[in-house]
Design a protein around this motif. Structure first.
Motif, mmCIF file in Angstrom:
data_model
loop_
_atom_site.group_PDB
_atom_site.id
_atom_site.type_symbol
_atom_site.label_atom_id
_atom_site.label_comp_id
_atom_site.label_asym_id
_atom_site.label_seq_id
_atom_site.Cartn_x
_atom_site.Cartn_y
_atom_site.Cartn_z
ATOM 1 N N HIS A 15 0.824 -1.204 0.000
ATOM 2 C CA HIS A 15 0.000 0.000 0.000
ATOM 3 C C HIS A 15 0.858 1.255 0.000
ATOM 4 C CE1 HIS A 15 0.986 0.235 4.309
ATOM 5 N NE2 HIS A 15 0.545 1.485 4.267
ATOM 6 N N GLY A 16 0.268 2.328 -0.500
ATOM 7 C CA GLY A 16 0.867 3.656 -0.435
ATOM 8 C C GLY A 16 -0.185 4.654 -0.017
ATOM 9 N N LEU A 17 0.142 5.513 0.926
ATOM 10 C CA LEU A 17 -0.746 6.573 1.391
ATOM 11 C C LEU A 17 0.001 7.893 1.269
ATOM 12 C CD1 LEU A 17 -2.133 4.958 4.686
ATOM 13 C CD2 LEU A 17 -3.355 5.191 2.526
ATOM 14 N N PHE A 18 -0.470 8.761 0.385
ATOM 15 C CA PHE A 18 0.201 10.042 0.168
ATOM 16 C C PHE A 18 -0.736 11.180 0.538
ATOM 17 C CE2 PHE A 18 1.499 13.690 -2.470
ATOM 18 C CZ PHE A 18 2.809 13.823 -1.995
ATOM 19 N N GLU A 19 -0.253 12.093 1.370
ATOM 20 C CA GLU A 19 -1.065 13.202 1.863
ATOM 21 C C GLU A 19 -0.702 14.504 1.151
ATOM 22 O OE1 GLU A 19 -1.368 13.323 6.274
ATOM 23 O OE2 GLU A 19 -0.051 11.558 6.203
ATOM 24 N N GLN A 20 -1.732 15.297 0.861
ATOM 25 C CA GLN A 20 -1.545 16.615 0.270
ATOM 26 C C GLN A 20 -2.727 17.488 0.677
ATOM 27 O OE1 GLN A 20 -1.636 14.704 -3.731
ATOM 28 N NE2 GLN A 20 -2.696 13.463 -2.222
ATOM 29 N N ASP A 21 -2.688 18.749 0.306
ATOM 30 C CA ASP A 21 -3.727 19.691 0.744
ATOM 31 C C ASP A 21 -4.911 19.782 -0.204
ATOM 32 O OD1 ASP A 21 -2.190 20.376 2.971
ATOM 33 O OD2 ASP A 21 -1.157 21.990 1.890
ATOM 34 N N GLN A 22 -4.711 19.411 -1.481
ATOM 35 C CA GLN A 22 -5.741 19.656 -2.481
ATOM 36 C C GLN A 22 -5.927 18.452 -3.408
ATOM 37 O OE1 GLN A 22 -3.983 23.169 -4.349
ATOM 38 N NE2 GLN A 22 -5.423 24.508 -3.269
ATOM 39 N N ALA A 23 -7.108 18.385 -3.993
ATOM 40 C CA ALA A 23 -7.384 17.460 -5.092
ATOM 41 C C ALA A 23 -7.551 18.266 -6.369
ATOM 42 C CB ALA A 23 -8.650 16.656 -4.814
ATOM 43 N N GLN B 146 2.636 9.420 -6.516
ATOM 44 C CA GLN B 146 3.441 9.433 -5.291
ATOM 45 C C GLN B 146 3.129 8.225 -4.412
ATOM 46 O OE1 GLN B 146 5.898 11.320 -5.271
ATOM 47 N NE2 GLN B 146 5.472 13.495 -5.029
ATOM 48 N N ALA B 147 1.843 7.859 -4.321
ATOM 49 C CA ALA B 147 1.470 6.698 -3.510
ATOM 50 C C ALA B 147 2.060 5.418 -4.095
ATOM 51 C CB ALA B 147 -0.049 6.596 -3.415
#
Length: 388
Positions: free
Chosen positions: A340-348, A375-376
């Motif tokens: 799995h990959g979990l990538f965090e950001q502020d916007q979609a 990125q994930a």
């Protein structure tokens, strides 16, 4: 996975699945006919392109693969999935030449317009089956106006590996070739997270893991995010926001370059979006076009969650749900069931295919605005390299 025969209209005949939860069951998927072809594409060095701030360009190139196929094939429905830095689709054999021509044209356009390399190829389903993999497809009804294909079985991932290794693939069309990307646009503003973070999730089965084991984990992840407002949908119910000038005006001008110069297309898009911006702000209806209705439908028609040989979701996620997701997926990964990959950001952000603003069948591809799925997926690749 049941088989529905070797018919060119087989995808048109598939039932629409209205509950995303049902996609956790293998019985929801139908085997793609063995005489069909699977189209695969992938931006070269997409992680580097994203790191250099070109994530919207990467998304535009990925969506262009689908747009070019829609315009090449015509009105007959066919299955496709947007992957962020590429796309996957499946077609009957009689459409393979048109599909190849369109893929090669998008390769040339991506290189000439953005200096981006795009791998692209067609893989026979028979090759996938001979390699011991399956490929099933389901048709998910996201809204009254839009439905999306979902793939499972491992066959798409095998085809993508063949593309990256050079077993399959095409050379770009001659210099100056321009694909038909009519309808491809990116006029909406990025959507800010309300709950804490825009989370890009990529969940893949480990090779050899039973389908039921993977879908159990995927189902648990989906159940977790159901506690979020609207299941974590990152676009407000009223639709995405607008600004003028729109952030993707130059990208869209490149997409429509075949019908004019880059400069003239940019001026045309600026004029069109200025009128649209006024209509969104005022709520006026002009010539039958209701901008606020269009915005609401845009949110409903977006693909914020999907199956593409694994589960992918772009979610507006709160810290508590993120923590529970991380715990669930790390536990399943420690047991050798998933990567799995979990990538965090502020916007979609959103890339769109709009045949007409007067109908409700426009479709919208969502990804995280800082590289999201790319990125994930890179997190999974990095983890595998460390373990080798």
């Amino acid at each position: 996975m049941n088989n529905d025969g070797l018919r060119s209209d087989f995808y048109s005949a598939l039932p629409r699945i209205t509950s995303f939860d049902d996609l956790c069951h293998a019985s929801s998927f139908t085997a793609v006919p063995e005489d069909w072809m699977v189209g695969v594409s992938d931006v070269v060095n997409s992680t580097v392109e994203v790191a250099n701030g070109r994530y919207k360009t990467v998304n535009m190139v990925g969506a262009a693969v689908i747009s070019a196929q829609i315009n090449a094939i015509g009105k007959r429905p066919f299955p496709f999935v947007f992957g962020g830095d590429g796309a996957t689709f499946a077609i009957p054999p009689e459409q393979s030449q048109d599909a190849e021509t369109a893929l090669c044209a998008v390769q040339r356009w991506a290189q000439d317009a953005f200096d981006i390399g795009l791998r692209a190829g067609l893989v026979p389903v028979r090759d996938i089956l001979a390699a011991g993999f399956k490929i099933g497809v389901a048709r998910y009804q996201a809204s009254d106006g839009a439905d999306y294909a979902m793939f499972n079985g491992g066959g798409v991932s095998w085809a993508e590996s063949g593309l990256k290794s050079g077993v399959y693939g095409f050379d770009p069309a001659p210099v100056g070739t321009v694909p038909d990307l009519t309808g491809l646009s990116c006029r909406w503003s990025p959507t800010q997270s309300k709950n804490g973070t825009i989370l890009s999730l990529v969940l893949q089965p480990v090779g050899g893991v039973d389908d039921a084991q993977f879908t159990k984990v995927a189902g648990q992840a989906i159940a977790l995010v159901q506690n979020l407002e609207r299941g974590g949908h990152p676009v407000p119910e009223s639709g995405p926001g607008t600004q003028w000038p729109p952030p993707g005006v130059t990208l869209e001008a490149h997409a429509s370059k075949g019908i004019g110069s880059l400069g003239s297309n940019r001026l045309r898009i600026l004029f069109e979006t200025l009128i649209a911006w006024v209509l969104f702000r005022t709520g006026w209806t002009v010539a039958g076009f209701n901008a606020r209705h269009y915005a609401r439908v845009t949110g409903r028609n977006s693909d914020f969650r999907k199956y593409d040989d694994g589960l992918k979701m772009t979610l507006d996620c709160d810290p508590q749900t993120l923590s529970k997701l991380r715990e669930l997926l790390e536990d399943a990964q420690s047991k050798g069931l998933v990567e799995h990959g979990l990538f965090e950001q502020d916007q979609a952000m959103m890339t769109c295919i709009v045949p007409s603003v007067m109908t409700d069948d426009h479709i919208h591809f969502i990804d995280g605005a800082s590289g999201g799925y790319t990125q994930a997926a890179a997190m999974i690749k990095d983890r595998k390299r460390i373990q080798m």
